[in-house]
Design a protein around this motif. Structure first.
Motif, PDB file in Angstrom:
ATOM      1  N   GLY A 122     -63.472 -78.258 -65.281  1.00 38.98           N
ATOM      2  CA  GLY A 122     -64.932 -78.418 -64.767  1.00 38.98           C
ATOM      3  C   GLY A 122     -64.361 -78.936 -63.382  1.00 38.98           C
ATOM      4  N   ILE A 123     -65.330 -79.181 -62.478  1.00 34.58           N
ATOM      5  CA  ILE A 123     -65.314 -79.464 -61.126  1.00 34.58           C
ATOM      6  C   ILE A 123     -66.463 -80.087 -60.410  1.00 34.58           C
ATOM      7  CG2 ILE A 123     -66.043 -77.436 -60.013  1.00 34.58           C
ATOM      8  CD1 ILE A 123     -63.407 -77.380 -58.468  1.00 34.58           C
ATOM      9  N   ALA A 124     -66.294 -80.798 -59.392  1.00 28.18           N
ATOM     10  CA  ALA A 124     -67.431 -81.426 -58.672  1.00 28.18           C
ATOM     11  C   ALA A 124     -68.485 -80.458 -58.360  1.00 28.18           C
ATOM     12  CB  ALA A 124     -67.174 -82.138 -57.616  1.00 28.18           C
ATOM     13  N   ASP A 125     -69.846 -80.797 -58.324  1.00 18.29           N
ATOM     14  CA  ASP A 125     -70.675 -80.156 -57.664  1.00 18.29           C
ATOM     15  C   ASP A 125     -70.253 -79.401 -56.153  1.00 18.29           C
ATOM     16  OD1 ASP A 125     -72.820 -80.495 -59.570  1.00 18.29           O
ATOM     17  OD2 ASP A 125     -74.148 -81.411 -58.330  1.00 18.29           O
ATOM     18  N   THR A 126     -70.902 -78.198 -56.372  1.00 16.64           N
ATOM     19  CA  THR A 126     -70.550 -77.166 -54.979  1.00 16.64           C
ATOM     20  C   THR A 126     -71.394 -77.903 -53.771  1.00 16.64           C
ATOM     21  OG1 THR A 126     -72.169 -75.840 -55.591  1.00 16.64           O
ATOM     22  CG2 THR A 126     -69.892 -75.331 -56.233  1.00 16.64           C
ATOM     23  N   VAL A 127     -71.291 -77.436 -52.719  1.00 15.29           N
ATOM     24  CA  VAL A 127     -71.859 -78.015 -51.651  1.00 15.29           C
ATOM     25  C   VAL A 127     -73.124 -77.442 -51.382  1.00 15.29           C
ATOM     26  CG1 VAL A 127     -69.878 -78.226 -50.055  1.00 15.29           C
ATOM     27  CG2 VAL A 127     -70.788 -76.278 -50.182  1.00 15.29           C
ATOM     28  N   ASN A 128     -73.412 -76.484 -52.121  1.00 15.11           N
ATOM     29  CA  ASN A 128     -74.613 -76.025 -52.180  1.00 15.11           C
ATOM     30  C   ASN A 128     -75.494 -75.998 -53.450  1.00 15.11           C
ATOM     31  OD1 ASN A 128     -73.078 -74.007 -53.193  1.00 15.11           O
ATOM     32  ND2 ASN A 128     -74.013 -72.379 -52.305  1.00 15.11           N
ATOM     33  N   ALA A 129     -75.172 -76.944 -54.380  1.00 17.11           N
ATOM     34  CA  ALA A 129     -75.358 -76.990 -55.820  1.00 17.11           C
ATOM     35  C   ALA A 129     -76.871 -77.253 -55.788  1.00 17.11           C
ATOM     36  CB  ALA A 129     -74.940 -78.203 -56.705  1.00 17.11           C
ATOM     37  N   ASN A 130     -77.630 -76.710 -56.739  1.00 16.01           N
ATOM     38  CA  ASN A 130     -79.201 -76.534 -56.859  1.00 16.01           C
ATOM     39  C   ASN A 130     -79.792 -77.765 -57.807  1.00 16.01           C
ATOM     40  OD1 ASN A 130     -78.893 -75.742 -59.534  1.00 16.01           O
ATOM     41  ND2 ASN A 130     -79.745 -73.683 -58.978  1.00 16.01           N
ATOM     42  N   GLY A 131     -78.879 -78.524 -58.475  1.00 14.17           N
ATOM     43  CA  GLY A 131     -79.102 -79.599 -59.249  1.00 14.17           C
ATOM     44  C   GLY A 131     -79.498 -79.488 -60.799  1.00 14.17           C
ATOM     45  N   GLN A 132     -79.417 -78.124 -61.078  1.00 11.99           N
ATOM     46  CA  GLN A 132     -79.423 -77.769 -62.569  1.00 11.99           C
ATOM     47  C   GLN A 132     -78.308 -77.847 -63.273  1.00 11.99           C
ATOM     48  OE1 GLN A 132     -82.859 -77.056 -63.812  1.00 11.99           O
ATOM     49  NE2 GLN A 132     -83.614 -77.550 -61.772  1.00 11.99           N
ATOM     50  N   LEU A 133     -78.213 -78.534 -64.388  1.00  9.87           N
ATOM     51  CA  LEU A 133     -76.848 -78.745 -65.053  1.00  9.87           C
ATOM     52  C   LEU A 133     -76.398 -77.404 -65.768  1.00  9.87           C
ATOM     53  CD1 LEU A 133     -74.875 -80.965 -66.006  1.00  9.87           C
ATOM     54  CD2 LEU A 133     -76.006 -80.788 -68.189  1.00  9.87           C
ATOM     55  N   ALA A 134     -77.243 -76.687 -66.009  1.00 11.04           N
ATOM     56  CA  ALA A 134     -77.038 -75.397 -66.623  1.00 11.04           C
ATOM     57  C   ALA A 134     -76.501 -74.299 -65.401  1.00 11.04           C
ATOM     58  CB  ALA A 134     -78.179 -74.471 -66.926  1.00 11.04           C
ATOM     59  N   HIS A 135     -76.754 -74.619 -64.141  1.00 14.68           N
ATOM     60  CA  HIS A 135     -76.036 -73.773 -63.095  1.00 14.68           C
ATOM     61  C   HIS A 135     -74.817 -74.367 -62.468  1.00 14.68           C
ATOM     62  CE1 HIS A 135     -80.615 -72.266 -62.425  1.00 14.68           C
ATOM     63  NE2 HIS A 135     -79.989 -71.779 -63.755  1.00 14.68           N
ATOM     64  N   LYS A 136     -74.536 -75.691 -62.820  1.00 15.37           N
ATOM     65  CA  LYS A 136     -73.459 -76.407 -62.273  1.00 15.37           C
ATOM     66  C   LYS A 136     -72.141 -75.464 -62.206  1.00 15.37           C
ATOM     67  CE  LYS A 136     -70.601 -80.540 -62.920  1.00 15.37           C
ATOM     68  NZ  LYS A 136     -70.379 -80.821 -61.449  1.00 15.37           N
ATOM     69  N   ALA A 137     -71.197 -75.541 -61.021  1.00 11.19           N
ATOM     70  CA  ALA A 137     -70.264 -74.840 -61.292  1.00 11.19           C
ATOM     71  C   ALA A 137     -69.266 -75.401 -62.503  1.00 11.19           C
ATOM     72  CB  ALA A 137     -69.351 -75.147 -59.908  1.00 11.19           C
ATOM     73  N   ASP A 138     -68.736 -74.355 -63.100  1.00  9.52           N
ATOM     74  CA  ASP A 138     -67.743 -74.255 -64.291  1.00  9.52           C
ATOM     75  C   ASP A 138     -68.203 -75.129 -65.216  1.00  9.52           C
ATOM     76  OD1 ASP A 138     -65.059 -73.092 -63.791  1.00  9.52           O
ATOM     77  OD2 ASP A 138     -65.692 -73.558 -61.910  1.00  9.52           O
ATOM     78  N   ILE A 139     -69.667 -75.126 -65.461  1.00  8.49           N
ATOM     79  CA  ILE A 139     -70.177 -76.129 -66.636  1.00  8.49           C
ATOM     80  C   ILE A 139     -69.821 -75.327 -67.984  1.00  8.49           C
ATOM     81  CG2 ILE A 139     -72.213 -75.017 -66.510  1.00  8.49           C
ATOM     82  CD1 ILE A 139     -71.726 -78.626 -67.149  1.00  8.49           C
ATOM     83  N   ARG A 140     -69.394 -75.854 -68.913  1.00  7.53           N
ATOM     84  CA  ARG A 140     -68.966 -75.442 -70.176  1.00  7.53           C
ATOM     85  C   ARG A 140     -70.326 -75.422 -71.044  1.00  7.53           C
ATOM     86  NH1 ARG A 140     -63.577 -74.552 -69.927  1.00  7.53           N
ATOM     87  NH2 ARG A 140     -63.609 -73.580 -71.919  1.00  7.53           N
TER      88      ARG A 140
END
Length: 292
Positions: free
Chosen positions: A257-275
Motif C-alpha cells: 500500500g502507499i500514502a494517498d496521492t496528491v489528487n486523491a478523492n477521499g474514497q477508500l475504494a479509490h485509494k491508490a493501491d488499496i487491497r
C-alpha cells in the motif's frame, strides 16, 4: 514483553502493536534494532494497518460515511492477543472491536507471526476478512535498525545499502506526505548506496518493486555485521530516516500500500493501491530479516 531465543539471537516483541522491539546477538551482545528516542523517532518496528502513509485531511469516505484516521492506521497502538508461543515462534492477533469500527467499519482479524530460524527472523502478516462485504485495506512493516550497530565506533556515513536485484529502480516521489504516482523518478542501485542523512531530505525513498523478490542489505566495510531484509511480493519498499533531525537508525519497510496521492478523492475504494479482499478470504504478506 514476549521473548524468543535460539542459539544465535534473542528477540523481544511487544504485545502492543505486535511490535518487534529488540534483536540481540547472543555472542557479542549487541542490539540490531533501533531502541527509540523521543527526539527523533520513538518507535521500533510498527505494523502499518489498515493504511500505509497518510490520508488527505487524515480522513476518508466509505459507503457515504466519513471517517477520521491518522497516519499508518491504528494497529500499532492496540494490544494484540498471544495465540501461541514456543521458544522460537509466537503468533499474535488483533480483531476488530466497537472502538476500531468507529474509524474503520470492517470486521477483520490481523495475525502476526514471528519465527526464529538460525540467524534469521521470519515475519508474516495475515489479514482475514470477517465482514459481510469486501474488505478494503493496506498493510506494511516498518523495522528500524541501529546505524551504527555492533557496539561499533563507526558512523552513519560508514554504512551503505546494497540491493538485489542490482538495477535502476523506479521511485515514487512525495509531495509533502502524499504520493505523486504520475511523476516517477529513478534511483541507480546497481552499486551500493552510501547512507547519508541528506538522502531523506524529502522524506522516504520509495522504491517500486512490482512484487519482485528483493533483498536490501545494510552493512559497512568497517566490520562484518549488518542485516539483510528480503521481501517476496511487495509493490513498494520504503527506506527512511529522520531529517533534518539526524537519527542513528534507518528503516527498511516492505509496503503493500502507499500514502494517498496528491489528487486523491477521499474514497477508500479509490485509494491508490488499496487491497480488496473477498468475504471469508485471507491474505498473507511475508518478509525475512537475516542478522550477521
Amino acid at each position: 514483553m514476549i521473548t524468543l531465543k535460539n542459539d544465535f539471537l534473542t528477540v523481544q516483541i511487544n504485545e502492543k502493536g505486535a511490535e518487534l522491539t529488540s534483536v540481540i546477538d547472543n555472542d557479542e551482545h549487541f542490539e540490531y534494532m533501533w531502541q527509540g528516542n523521543k527526539e527523533t523517532w520513538n518507535r521500533h518496528a510498527p505494523v502499518l494497518f489498515p493504511i500505509v502513509g497518510r490520508l488527505q485531511d487524515d480522513s476518508y469516505e466509505d459507503e457515504n460515511q466519513h471517517y477520521h484516521m491518522t497516519q499508518h492506521g491504528f494497529a500499532r497502538d492496540y494490544d494484540f492477543v498471544v495465540e501461541s508461543q514456543t521458544d522460537s515462534k509466537v503468533v499474535l492477533s488483533l480483531a476488530d472491536s466497537a472502538e476500531t469500527r468507529k474509524i474503520y467499519p470492517f470486521e477483520f482479524k490481523l495475525t502476526m507471526m514471528f519465527e526464529l530460524d538460525d540467524h534469521a527472523l521470519m515475519v508474516s502478516n495475515t489479514v482475514a476478512n470477517q465482514s459481510a462485504r469486501e474488505l478494503l485495506f493496506s498493510i506494511g512493516n516498518h523495522p528500524g535498525f541501529n546505524v551504527p550497530m555492533a557496539n561499533s565506533t563507526t558512523d552513519f556515513a560508514d554504512y551503505n545499502l546494497m540491493f538485489s536485484p542490482k538495477k535502476v529502480y523506479k521511485t515514487i516521489p512525495l509531495v509533502g506526505p502524499f504520493s505523486d504516482l504520475t511523476n516517477p523518478g529513478e534511483l541507480e542501485l546497481k552499486r551500493p548506496l552510501p547512507l547519508t542523512h541528506n538522502l531523506f531530505e524529502h522524506d522516504a525513498q520509495i522504491l517500486k518493486l512490482d512484487g519482485e523478490e528483493t533483498t536490501v542489505m545494510l552493512s559497512t566495510t568497517a566490520n562484518d555485521h549488518g542485516v539483510a531484509l528480503t521481501v517476496q511480493n511487495a509493490p513498494y519498499l520504503g527506506i527512511w530516516s529522520t531529517y533534518p533531525t539526524e537519527g542513528a537508525f534507518v528503516c527498511i519497510e516492505p509496503w503493500w500500500g502507499i500514502a494517498d496521492t496528491v489528487n486523491a478523492n477521499g474514497q477508500l475504494a479509490h485509494k491508490a493501491d488499496i487491497r480488496k479482499l473477498a468475504i471469508g478470504q485471507e491474505e498473507t504478506f511475508t518478509y525475512q530479516i537475516s542478522y550477521f
